[in-house]
Design an enzyme around this catalytic site. Structure first.
Site, mmCIF file in Angstrom:
data_model
loop_
_atom_site.group_PDB
_atom_site.id
_atom_site.type_symbol
_atom_site.label_atom_id
_atom_site.label_comp_id
_atom_site.label_asym_id
_atom_site.label_seq_id
_atom_site.Cartn_x
_atom_site.Cartn_y
_atom_site.Cartn_z
ATOM 1 N N CYS A 101 0.835 -1.207 0.000
ATOM 2 C CA CYS A 101 0.000 0.000 0.000
ATOM 3 C C CYS A 101 0.873 1.262 0.000
ATOM 4 O O CYS A 101 1.895 1.329 0.676
ATOM 5 C CB CYS A 101 -0.917 -0.006 1.219
ATOM 6 S SG CYS A 101 -2.064 1.375 1.235
ATOM 7 N N CYS A 160 0.316 4.934 6.950
ATOM 8 C CA CYS A 160 -0.314 4.701 8.256
ATOM 9 C C CYS A 160 0.694 4.004 9.184
ATOM 10 O O CYS A 160 1.139 2.885 8.882
ATOM 11 C CB CYS A 160 -1.568 3.858 8.095
ATOM 12 S SG CYS A 160 -2.643 4.468 6.771
ATOM 13 N N CYS A 217 0.464 0.259 10.287
ATOM 14 C CA CYS A 217 0.001 -0.768 9.366
ATOM 15 C C CYS A 217 1.108 -1.628 8.751
ATOM 16 O O CYS A 217 2.033 -1.115 8.118
ATOM 17 C CB CYS A 217 -0.824 -0.133 8.254
ATOM 18 S SG CYS A 217 -1.624 -1.393 7.231
ATOM 19 N N CYS A 230 -16.282 -9.782 5.815
ATOM 20 C CA CYS A 230 -15.687 -8.486 5.527
ATOM 21 C C CYS A 230 -14.426 -8.643 4.680
ATOM 22 O O CYS A 230 -13.503 -9.362 5.060
ATOM 23 C CB CYS A 230 -15.356 -7.810 6.863
ATOM 24 S SG CYS A 230 -14.665 -6.180 6.643
ATOM 25 N N CYS A 269 -19.387 -6.900 3.992
ATOM 26 C CA CYS A 269 -18.738 -5.662 4.403
ATOM 27 C C CYS A 269 -17.480 -5.502 3.568
ATOM 28 O O CYS A 269 -16.832 -6.482 3.216
ATOM 29 C CB CYS A 269 -18.403 -5.777 5.887
ATOM 30 S SG CYS A 269 -17.281 -4.521 6.479
ATOM 31 N N CYS A 306 -19.449 1.777 9.066
ATOM 32 C CA CYS A 306 -18.668 1.141 10.124
ATOM 33 C C CYS A 306 -17.414 1.986 10.272
ATOM 34 O O CYS A 306 -16.592 2.058 9.355
ATOM 35 C CB CYS A 306 -18.328 -0.287 9.700
ATOM 36 S SG CYS A 306 -17.136 -1.088 10.780
ATOM 37 N N ARG A 337 -17.632 -2.954 18.193
ATOM 38 C CA ARG A 337 -16.886 -4.167 17.840
ATOM 39 C C ARG A 337 -15.544 -4.226 18.523
ATOM 40 O O ARG A 337 -14.706 -3.340 18.370
ATOM 41 C CB ARG A 337 -16.702 -4.262 16.319
ATOM 42 C CG ARG A 337 -15.912 -5.500 15.907
ATOM 43 C CD ARG A 337 -15.975 -5.794 14.428
ATOM 44 N NE ARG A 337 -17.356 -5.859 13.999
ATOM 45 C CZ ARG A 337 -17.889 -5.095 13.055
ATOM 46 N NH1 ARG A 337 -17.153 -4.224 12.433
ATOM 47 N NH2 ARG A 337 -19.146 -5.218 12.744
HETATM 48 N N1 SAM Z 1 -6.799 0.262 3.285
HETATM 49 C C1 SAM Z 1 -8.077 0.481 3.821
HETATM 50 C C2 SAM Z 1 -8.119 1.631 4.790
HETATM 51 O O1 SAM Z 1 -7.098 2.035 5.289
HETATM 52 O O2 SAM Z 1 -9.235 2.107 5.068
HETATM 53 C C3 SAM Z 1 -8.694 -0.750 4.476
HETATM 54 C C4 SAM Z 1 -7.848 -1.698 5.299
HETATM 55 S S1 SAM Z 1 -7.119 -1.027 6.786
HETATM 56 C C5 SAM Z 1 -5.958 -2.300 7.183
HETATM 57 C C6 SAM Z 1 -8.433 -1.133 7.988
HETATM 58 C C7 SAM Z 1 -8.162 -0.709 9.401
HETATM 59 O O3 SAM Z 1 -7.400 -1.694 10.086
HETATM 60 C C8 SAM Z 1 -7.368 0.553 9.632
HETATM 61 O O4 SAM Z 1 -8.149 1.701 9.488
HETATM 62 C C9 SAM Z 1 -6.933 0.391 11.086
HETATM 63 O O5 SAM Z 1 -7.891 0.974 11.952
HETATM 64 C C10 SAM Z 1 -6.896 -1.128 11.277
HETATM 65 N N2 SAM Z 1 -5.524 -1.611 11.522
HETATM 66 C C11 SAM Z 1 -4.549 -1.771 10.603
HETATM 67 N N3 SAM Z 1 -3.412 -2.189 11.173
HETATM 68 C C12 SAM Z 1 -3.650 -2.305 12.493
HETATM 69 C C13 SAM Z 1 -2.858 -2.686 13.615
HETATM 70 N N4 SAM Z 1 -1.577 -3.021 13.490
HETATM 71 N N5 SAM Z 1 -3.437 -2.700 14.837
HETATM 72 C C14 SAM Z 1 -4.745 -2.349 14.973
HETATM 73 N N6 SAM Z 1 -5.534 -1.983 13.955
HETATM 74 C C15 SAM Z 1 -5.003 -1.945 12.730
HETATM 75 C C1 DTB Z 2 -11.077 -2.671 11.820
HETATM 76 O O1 DTB Z 2 -11.358 -1.639 12.453
HETATM 77 N N1 DTB Z 2 -10.272 -3.638 12.254
HETATM 78 C C2 DTB Z 2 -10.111 -4.667 11.259
HETATM 79 C C3 DTB Z 2 -11.107 -4.220 10.168
HETATM 80 N N2 DTB Z 2 -11.522 -2.928 10.618
HETATM 81 C C4 DTB Z 2 -10.741 -4.236 8.764
HETATM 82 C C5 DTB Z 2 -8.685 -4.792 10.808
HETATM 83 C C6 DTB Z 2 -7.722 -5.019 11.919
HETATM 84 C C7 DTB Z 2 -6.389 -5.248 11.298
HETATM 85 C C8 DTB Z 2 -5.349 -5.629 12.302
HETATM 86 C C9 DTB Z 2 -4.017 -5.809 11.701
HETATM 87 C C10 DTB Z 2 -3.937 -6.888 10.669
HETATM 88 O O2 DTB Z 2 -4.431 -8.032 10.888
HETATM 89 O O3 DTB Z 2 -3.339 -6.637 9.621
HETATM 90 FE FE1 SF4 Z 3 -2.885 1.182 3.368
HETATM 91 FE FE2 SF4 Z 3 -2.752 0.023 5.749
HETATM 92 FE FE3 SF4 Z 3 -3.205 2.632 5.578
HETATM 93 FE FE4 SF4 Z 3 -5.144 0.902 4.785
HETATM 94 S S1 SF4 Z 3 -4.356 1.157 6.867
HETATM 95 S S2 SF4 Z 3 -4.441 2.747 3.722
HETATM 96 S S3 SF4 Z 3 -3.838 -0.762 3.982
HETATM 97 S S4 SF4 Z 3 -1.322 1.549 4.917
#
Ligand code: SAM
Ligand code: DTB
Ligand code: SF4
Length: 326
Positions: A54, A58, A61, A98, A130, A190, A262
């Site tokens: 990506c 973030c 992430c 989802c 979702c 959501c 959730r």
């Molecule tokens: N790329 C899209 C976005 O950013 O909206 C969808 C996928 S993104 C991985 C969805 C959510 O996962 C993020 O907004 C964040 O709140 C959560 N998330 C990602 N990495 C995480 C982590 N290491 N710990 C907790 N939550 C995480």
């Molecule tokens: C949300 O708030 N938590 C989920 C879902 N929306 C998509 C994702 C959590 C991701 C945790 C890190 C991972 O497994 O990559």
């Molecule tokens: Fe990309 Fe992760 Fe940010 Fe979603 S949360 S936009 S997958 S870097």
């Protein structure tokens, strides 16, 4: 509902958040019982349909290309694999499936067409669908709606003030704009966030104010505890304590009384007893299945055992555009 408030002040929520823990849990439990069946919990299953690579930054992430994490990168999964996963999730008792993609935003290309087909097919399994695919235009939101998406996940993640410390490649306003576009359709919203990213309690409250002031409030609010990932800037953040998670869930329940709260990422780091306190405090939705998007989650059987021990039932899906199977 007459008793939903959209005008919470920071001080009011702070006073709630800082109540003696047992008092807070009790008050949240009362609100919960007024608006929900306390023995019913919604079960969602997650699948990462496109992982890693990506362009966003973030800080939490594992899927951001610029950090060196050991996430297994893959392009959009084939339809058959996604449907197989959805069927398995349904067999396991999930009412919602989802699909997540590591995209900054949806593009109008063949991958989006494939996702729309996935949505139609999962919908035909009589599951709530979702998606969480990044930013959306109004037109793209409409297409997802027409394909049968029940809920779109787009987290605000933290307070507006803290946002720039976590993400610089898009703004809080961008996030809110996508949520507005979702609201122009029949899809439900959501939206929640993450605690444990070095934010202050005021930031947590600020995030709740953003969500509580939305009219209507989001139907579903994921509360994630940061899962610290090696290679990301937040790798060394200390684990969120269960008490903080319980406080956050309970406060969310009080200011967003109708939403499904959730208990999301980080559940694997919590004891069964702490999770039970979250359910008492108003959490009524979980992600089940042994994987979230890229990180581990409690085993499905373990969760079903916990439900049995606590007397919880898994909620049935709300059908949308679906012919219920014979
Ligand atoms: N790329 C899209 C976005 O950013 O909206 C969808 C996928 S993104 C991985 C969805 C959510 O996962 C993020 O907004 C964040 O709140 C959560 N998330 C990602 N990495 C995480 C982590 N290491 N710990 C907790 N939550 C995480
Ligand atoms: C949300 O708030 N938590 C989920 C879902 N929306 C998509 C994702 C959590 C991701 C945790 C890190 C991972 O497994 O990559
Ligand atoms: Fe990309 Fe992760 Fe940010 Fe979603 S949360 S936009 S997958 S870097």
């Amino acid at each position: 509902m007459a008793d939903i408030r959209y005008n919470w002040t920071k001080q009011e929520i702070l006073d709630i958040y800082n109540l003696p823990l047992l008092e807070l849990v009790h008050r949240a439990g009362l609100v919960h019982r007024e608006h929900h069946d306390p023995l019913e919990v919604q079960v969602s299953s997650l699948l990462s349909i496109k992982t890693g690579g990506c362009v966003e930054d973030c800080a939490y992430c594992p899927q951001a290309a610029r950090y060196h994490t050991d996430v297994e990168v893959h392009k959009l999964l084939p339809l058959t694999e996604v449907i197989e996963a959805a069927k398995n999730a349904k067999k396991g008792g999930a009412s919602r499936f989802c699909m997540g993609a590591a995209w900054r935003e949806v593009r109008d290309n063949s991958d989006f067409d494939k996702v729309l087909e996935m949505v139609r097919e999962v919908n035909a399994l009589n599951m709530e669908v979702c998606c969480t695919l990044g930013m959306l235009t109004e037109e793209q939101a409409r297409k997802l709606d027409e394909a049968g998406v029940y809920a779109y996940n787009h987290n605000v993640d933290t307070s507006e003030e803290h946002y720039n410390d976590i993400i610089t490649t898009r703004t809080y306003g961008d996030r809110l704009n996508t949520i507005k576009n979702i609201r122009k359709t029949r899809m439900t919203v959501c939206s929640g966030g993450i605690i444990g990213m070095g934010e202050s309690v005021e930031d947590r409250i600020g995030m709740l104010i953003t969500l509580a002031r939305m009219k209507p409030q989001p139907e579903s609010v994921p509360i994630n505890a940061l899962v610290p990932i090696e290679g990301t800037p937040l790798a060394d953040q200390p684990t969120v304590s269960s008490w903080e998670m319980i406080r956050m869930v309970a406060t969310t329940r009080i200011v967003l009384p109708e939403a499904a709260v959730r208990l999301s990422a980080g559940r694997g780091q919590m004891s069964k007893e702490a999770q039970a306190m979250c359910f008492m405090s108003g959490a009524n939705s979980i992600f089940a299945g042994d994987k979230l998007l890229t990180t581990p989650n409690p085993e499905f059987n373990e969760d079903m055992q916990l439900f049995q021990d606590l007397g919880i039932r898994a909620k049935q899906p709300v059908a949308r555009n679906v012919a219920v199977e014979a």
